[in-house]
Write an enzyme that holds these catalytic residues in place. Structure first.
Site, PDB file in Angstrom:
ATOM      1  CG  ASN A  90      -1.508   1.241   1.631  1.00  0.00           C
ATOM      2  OD1 ASN A  90      -2.435   1.702   0.966  1.00  0.00           O
ATOM      3  ND2 ASN A  90      -0.999   1.864   2.682  1.00  0.00           N
ATOM      4  CE1 TYR A 157      -0.727   8.222  -6.440  1.00  0.00           C
ATOM      5  CE2 TYR A 157      -2.776   8.773  -7.571  1.00  0.00           C
ATOM      6  CZ  TYR A 157      -2.116   8.224  -6.489  1.00  0.00           C
ATOM      7  OH  TYR A 157      -2.832   7.652  -5.457  1.00  0.00           O
ATOM      8  CE  LYS A 161      -0.527   4.583  -6.073  1.00  0.00           C
ATOM      9  NZ  LYS A 161      -0.429   3.633  -4.960  1.00  0.00           N
ATOM     10  CB  THR A 192      -4.970   9.833   3.922  1.00  0.00           C
ATOM     11  OG1 THR A 192      -4.663  10.189   2.562  1.00  0.00           O
ATOM     12  CG2 THR A 192      -5.875   8.615   3.948  1.00  0.00           C
TER      13      THR A 192
HETATM   14  N1  LIG Z   1      -5.750   9.357  -0.130  1.00  0.00           N
HETATM   15  C1  LIG Z   1      -6.287   9.142  -1.315  1.00  0.00           C
HETATM   16  O1  LIG Z   1      -7.163   9.904  -1.787  1.00  0.00           O
HETATM   17  C2  LIG Z   1      -5.883   7.936  -2.124  1.00  0.00           C
HETATM   18  C3  LIG Z   1      -6.704   7.516  -3.176  1.00  0.00           C
HETATM   19  C4  LIG Z   1      -6.351   6.400  -3.935  1.00  0.00           C
HETATM   20  C5  LIG Z   1      -5.179   5.703  -3.616  1.00  0.00           C
HETATM   21  N2  LIG Z   1      -4.390   6.141  -2.597  1.00  0.00           N
HETATM   22  C6  LIG Z   1      -3.178   5.366  -2.291  1.00  0.00           C
HETATM   23  O2  LIG Z   1      -3.272   4.871  -0.981  1.00  0.00           O
HETATM   24  C7  LIG Z   1      -1.962   4.564  -0.493  1.00  0.00           C
HETATM   25  C8  LIG Z   1      -1.828   5.089   0.922  1.00  0.00           C
HETATM   26  O3  LIG Z   1      -1.890   6.517   0.873  1.00  0.00           O
HETATM   27  P1  LIG Z   1      -2.630   7.380   1.994  1.00  0.00           P
HETATM   28  O4  LIG Z   1      -3.712   8.123   1.329  1.00  0.00           O
HETATM   29  O5  LIG Z   1      -2.937   6.544   3.166  1.00  0.00           O
HETATM   30  O6  LIG Z   1      -1.500   8.482   2.282  1.00  0.00           O
HETATM   31  P2  LIG Z   1      -0.347   8.598   3.356  1.00  0.00           P
HETATM   32  O7  LIG Z   1      -0.929   8.772   4.707  1.00  0.00           O
HETATM   33  O8  LIG Z   1       0.561   9.629   2.807  1.00  0.00           O
HETATM   34  O9  LIG Z   1       0.387   7.170   3.333  1.00  0.00           O
HETATM   35  C9  LIG Z   1       1.427   6.856   2.460  1.00  0.00           C
HETATM   36  C10 LIG Z   1       2.226   5.740   3.103  1.00  0.00           C
HETATM   37  O10 LIG Z   1       3.237   5.270   2.178  1.00  0.00           O
HETATM   38  C11 LIG Z   1       4.468   5.226   2.869  1.00  0.00           C
HETATM   39  N3  LIG Z   1       5.561   5.441   1.924  1.00  0.00           N
HETATM   40  C12 LIG Z   1       5.670   6.406   0.978  1.00  0.00           C
HETATM   41  N4  LIG Z   1       6.845   6.299   0.344  1.00  0.00           N
HETATM   42  C13 LIG Z   1       7.497   5.251   0.905  1.00  0.00           C
HETATM   43  C14 LIG Z   1       8.754   4.646   0.684  1.00  0.00           C
HETATM   44  N5  LIG Z   1       9.609   5.093  -0.256  1.00  0.00           N
HETATM   45  N6  LIG Z   1       9.108   3.571   1.443  1.00  0.00           N
HETATM   46  C15 LIG Z   1       8.268   3.100   2.384  1.00  0.00           C
HETATM   47  N7  LIG Z   1       7.063   3.618   2.630  1.00  0.00           N
HETATM   48  C16 LIG Z   1       6.677   4.686   1.907  1.00  0.00           C
HETATM   49  C17 LIG Z   1       4.385   6.326   3.901  1.00  0.00           C
HETATM   50  O11 LIG Z   1       5.246   6.044   4.983  1.00  0.00           O
HETATM   51  P3  LIG Z   1       6.625   6.797   5.339  1.00  0.00           P
HETATM   52  O12 LIG Z   1       6.482   8.226   4.890  1.00  0.00           O
HETATM   53  O13 LIG Z   1       6.731   6.621   6.805  1.00  0.00           O
HETATM   54  O14 LIG Z   1       7.663   6.043   4.573  1.00  0.00           O
HETATM   55  C18 LIG Z   1       2.937   6.185   4.352  1.00  0.00           C
HETATM   56  O15 LIG Z   1       2.831   5.190   5.343  1.00  0.00           O
HETATM   57  C19 LIG Z   1      -0.990   5.190  -1.490  1.00  0.00           C
HETATM   58  O16 LIG Z   1      -0.455   4.165  -2.316  1.00  0.00           O
HETATM   59  C20 LIG Z   1      -1.872   6.127  -2.310  1.00  0.00           C
HETATM   60  O17 LIG Z   1      -1.373   6.333  -3.600  1.00  0.00           O
HETATM   61  C21 LIG Z   1      -4.718   7.219  -1.836  1.00  0.00           C
END
Ligand SMILES: NC(=O)c1ccc[n+]([C@@H]2O[C@H](COP(=O)([O-])OP(=O)(O)OC[C@H]3O[C@@H](n4cnc5c(N)ncnc54)[C@H](OP(=O)(O)O)[C@@H]3O)[C@@H](O)[C@H]2O)c1
Length: 254
Positions: A90, A157, A161, A192
């Protein structure tokens, strides 16, 4: 309760947002959880919360771009809990956004490395272990962006994805015989840090909210409950899917 009893799970991107909430839900449903991300402090507080609620979890801090990190996550799952049944890949970033004619090669490549290549490396090590213990469930976090919908300024992105959907199909076809299921979730907007960073004004939030038939964005918990379904034996005949959790954004034109 107990929908994941006796299961061992890895959750990446567990330090915040969707990953954090899903790790807690997995643990509440009986799974032993290995949580990964870069931020150690956030991971440690998550492990404390899970243990305080009576669950089992261990943290491994690292960067998903490193193949060694995925090796370590699997090794910790096996050493601590004896198997690997579920992997929720994720971790992700929005990456370099803005007009595509101005996006750098480094920014595009970094986005692909974290969102797509890292997911392949993760699955490579996870599936090798799942084959040994009779199967498992791998879930990737994709998005509705680049699948059923797009908007300007998110080429890296969207490309990274939507690549996860092809990866999902290829791995599901390749490892179905070994009882490894592989699915992708495609959330709409979820409240988030990533969503708030991207939509930092009331106008932007109103625009995004209006894209969804339900006229709101999701909570991380709403996404986690769909992930729980795909992780659990309730989804025993579900593999190779691109599973929209988008509040009707794909069927909305108003
Ligand atoms: N929020 C939305 O609207 C939305 C919609 C569709 C899909 N998504 C997807 O959902 C997933 C989770 O995102 P979120 O919305 O929950 O945002 P978030 O709170 O920013 O979470 C992102 C997570 O990814 C980790 N991460 C990022 N780069 C990393 C790296 N190089 N190595 C290890 N961990 C990494 C971050 O941890 P650290 O910074 O601690 O490494 C964090 O735990 C993402 O893949 C995002 O693209 C989000």
């Amino acid at each position: 309760m107990n929908r994941l009893n006796n299961k061992v799970a890895i959750v990446t991107g567990a330090s915040s947002g969707i990953g954090r909430v899903t790790a807690k839900l997995f643990a509440a449903e009986g799974a032993k959880v290995v949580v990964g991300a870069r931020r150690q402090v956030e991971l440690d507080s998550l492990v404390e919360e899970i243990r305080a609620a009576g669950g089992e979890a261990v943290a491994v801090a690292g960067d998903v771009r490193s193949e060694e990190f995925h090796n370590a996550l699997v090794a910790v799952a096996v050493d601590n809990y004896g198997a690997l049944d579920i992997a929720f890949n994720n971790a992700g970033i929005l990456g370099e956004a803005g007009p595509s004619t101005g996006v750098s090669e480094a920014g595009f490549s970094e986005t692909v490395a974290i969102n797509l290549t890292a997911s392949f490396l993760a699955a490579k090590h996870q599936i090798a272990q799942m084959e040994k213990n009779g199967g498992g469930s791998v879930i990737f976090t994709s998005t509705f962006v680049g699948y059923s919908f797009s908007f300007p300024g998110v080429a890296a992105y969207a490309a990274s994805k939507s690549g996860l959907i092809g990866l999902t199909q290829a791995l599901a076809a390749e490892y179905g015989q070994q009882n490894v299921r592989v699915n992708a979730i495609l959330p709409g907007a979820v409240d988030t840090d990533m969503y708030r960073d991207m939509n930092d004004t009331a106008d932007k939030q109103a625009f995004v909210t209006n894209l969804h038939a339900l006229k709101r964005v999701a909570t991380p918990d709403e996404v986690a409950r769909s992930v729980l379904f795909l992780a659990s034996d309730d989804a025993s005949f579900v593999t190779g899917t691109a599973s929209l959790i988008d509040g009707g954004a794909s069927i909305t034109r108003t």
